[in-house]
Write a protein that holds these residues in place. Structure first.
Motif, PDB file in Angstrom:
ATOM      1  N   VAL A   1      39.648  38.715  28.140  1.00 24.11           N
ATOM      2  CA  VAL A   1      40.682  39.395  28.630  1.00 24.11           C
ATOM      3  C   VAL A   1      40.301  40.379  29.681  1.00 24.11           C
ATOM      4  O   VAL A   1      40.985  41.216  30.427  1.00 24.11           O
ATOM      5  CB  VAL A   1      41.415  40.387  27.644  1.00 24.11           C
ATOM      6  CG1 VAL A   1      42.196  39.576  26.584  1.00 24.11           C
ATOM      7  CG2 VAL A   1      40.356  41.201  26.856  1.00 24.11           C
ATOM      8  N   GLY A   2      39.136  40.399  30.076  1.00 27.00           N
ATOM      9  CA  GLY A   2      38.371  41.053  31.245  1.00 27.00           C
ATOM     10  C   GLY A   2      37.751  42.479  31.114  1.00 27.00           C
ATOM     11  O   GLY A   2      37.542  43.092  31.768  1.00 27.00           O
ATOM     12  N   TRP A   3      37.397  42.839  29.735  1.00 25.85           N
ATOM     13  CA  TRP A   3      36.854  44.137  29.456  1.00 25.85           C
ATOM     14  C   TRP A   3      35.270  44.163  29.210  1.00 25.85           C
ATOM     15  O   TRP A   3      35.022  45.103  29.511  1.00 25.85           O
ATOM     16  CB  TRP A   3      37.315  44.654  28.081  1.00 25.85           C
ATOM     17  CG  TRP A   3      39.031  45.004  28.336  1.00 25.85           C
ATOM     18  CD1 TRP A   3      40.192  44.151  28.355  1.00 25.85           C
ATOM     19  CD2 TRP A   3      39.427  46.279  28.331  1.00 25.85           C
ATOM     20  NE1 TRP A   3      41.161  45.127  28.374  1.00 25.85           N
ATOM     21  CE2 TRP A   3      41.101  46.141  28.513  1.00 25.85           C
ATOM     22  CE3 TRP A   3      38.973  47.658  28.387  1.00 25.85           C
ATOM     23  CZ2 TRP A   3      41.782  47.257  28.618  1.00 25.85           C
ATOM     24  CZ3 TRP A   3      39.768  48.634  28.327  1.00 25.85           C
ATOM     25  CH2 TRP A   3      40.984  48.759  28.441  1.00 25.85           C
ATOM     26  N   LEU A   4      35.069  42.891  28.682  1.00 26.34           N
ATOM     27  CA  LEU A   4      33.273  42.896  28.831  1.00 26.34           C
ATOM     28  C   LEU A   4      32.979  41.899  29.473  1.00 26.34           C
ATOM     29  O   LEU A   4      33.671  40.984  29.787  1.00 26.34           O
ATOM     30  CB  LEU A   4      32.865  42.887  27.309  1.00 26.34           C
ATOM     31  CG  LEU A   4      33.327  43.850  26.351  1.00 26.34           C
ATOM     32  CD1 LEU A   4      32.694  43.294  24.947  1.00 26.34           C
ATOM     33  CD2 LEU A   4      32.704  45.075  26.717  1.00 26.34           C
ATOM     34  N   ARG A   5      31.575  41.685  30.044  1.00 23.49           N
ATOM     35  CA  ARG A   5      30.927  40.474  30.360  1.00 23.49           C
ATOM     36  C   ARG A   5      29.618  40.474  30.093  1.00 23.49           C
ATOM     37  O   ARG A   5      28.815  41.150  29.717  1.00 23.49           O
ATOM     38  CB  ARG A   5      30.877  40.730  32.074  1.00 23.49           C
ATOM     39  CG  ARG A   5      30.011  41.890  32.527  1.00 23.49           C
ATOM     40  CD  ARG A   5      30.346  41.936  34.145  1.00 23.49           C
ATOM     41  NE  ARG A   5      29.617  43.170  34.645  1.00 23.49           N
ATOM     42  CZ  ARG A   5      28.350  42.898  35.149  1.00 23.49           C
ATOM     43  NH1 ARG A   5      27.538  41.788  35.001  1.00 23.49           N
ATOM     44  NH2 ARG A   5      27.833  43.978  35.423  1.00 23.49           N
TER      45      ARG A   5
END
Length: 249
Positions: A48-52
């Motif tokens: 969902v794009g919160w962590l990488r």
């Protein structure tokens, strides 16, 4: 998603924010969950794009800019970042140094925007970094715009020392904060990062202090003879942002 899963996701997200970049084993110990559970949460938050994940081996995890964007809109309406960035751009061009914008989260600040200098030797903090209030120019500026009760409560707790130059004596910090209130900007020499000097000023919205702005750079370049000039510039820039947040001209 079940309530328990949502709680686990936020616990992992907050743990990453505190210790980034951080590995799976350390995260599992911190949040007290099985590695398999933490791994599923990490992959979901990545999706969902919160962590990488980092490109290192073993893999470590860190926040993405999506988190910073949401923090910037925490007060609702037009975001603090939207209002601040044009003024920050002008300040960066005028000072040629790194400009930081930090917003409160609990008893610390979180770096929500940074404009870098073109100098090779520069101040650097990653976006999403948590900033100790008494150890930083932004933090001291923020404390100066809060009430005396908030300051007293904050100073009653144990005060960490990120560097040997961090001021940790409560009475000395009270004196420094009062000086910031009188002068309109804070001064910090090596309190957060050795060899880095910063000048900061509070940003005050309709309901009180909402953020702080700073100009930072190597102490070899931001010398004491520049403090008044740079401090005045950051104070004036913060005042412009404050007026915009309050709907004033």
């Amino acid at each position: 998603m079940a309530t328990e899963s949502v709680v686990s996701a936020f616990r992992v997200l907050e743990a990453v924010a505190e210790a980034q970049p951080v590995g799976l084993s350390e995260l599992a110990r911190t949040v007290g969950l099985p590695k398999s559970t933490v791994q599923r949460v990490l992959l979901t938050l990545q999706e969902v794009g919160w962590l990488r994940p980092t490109e290192t081996t073993p893999t470590r995890w860190q926040l993405t800019y999506r988190v910073v964007a949401v923090v910037g809109r925490a007060a609702g309406g037009e975001s603090l970042r939207d209002i601040a960035v044009p003024v920050m751009n002008e300040l960066q061009l005028a000072t040629t140094e790194t400009i930081h914008l930090a917003a409160p989260d609990g008893d610390s600040l979180v770096l929500v925007e940074r404009l870098d200098t073109s100098h090779r030797l520069r101040a650097f903090l990653p976006l999403g970094e948590r900033i100790v209030l008494h150890a930083s120019a932004t933090g001291l500026a923020y404390l100066s715009a809060r009430g005396q009760g908030y300051l007293d409560d904050y100073l009653a707790r144990p005060l960490s020392a990120p560097t040997p130059d961090t001021i940790t004596d409560p009475d000395r910090i009270r004196t420094v904060v009062n000086e910031v209130r009188e002068r309109g900007y804070s001064k910090n020499i090596g309190g957060l990062s050795l060899g880095i000097s910063s000048l900061g000023a509070p940003i005050v919205g309709p309901s009180g202090a909402v953020a702080a702005l700073s100009v930072s750079g190597p102490s070899s370049r931001i010398t004491e003879d520049r403090f008044d000039e740079l401090g005045t510039q950051v104070r004036d820039a913060a005042a412009r942002i404050s007026r915009a947040l309050r709907g004033e001209r």
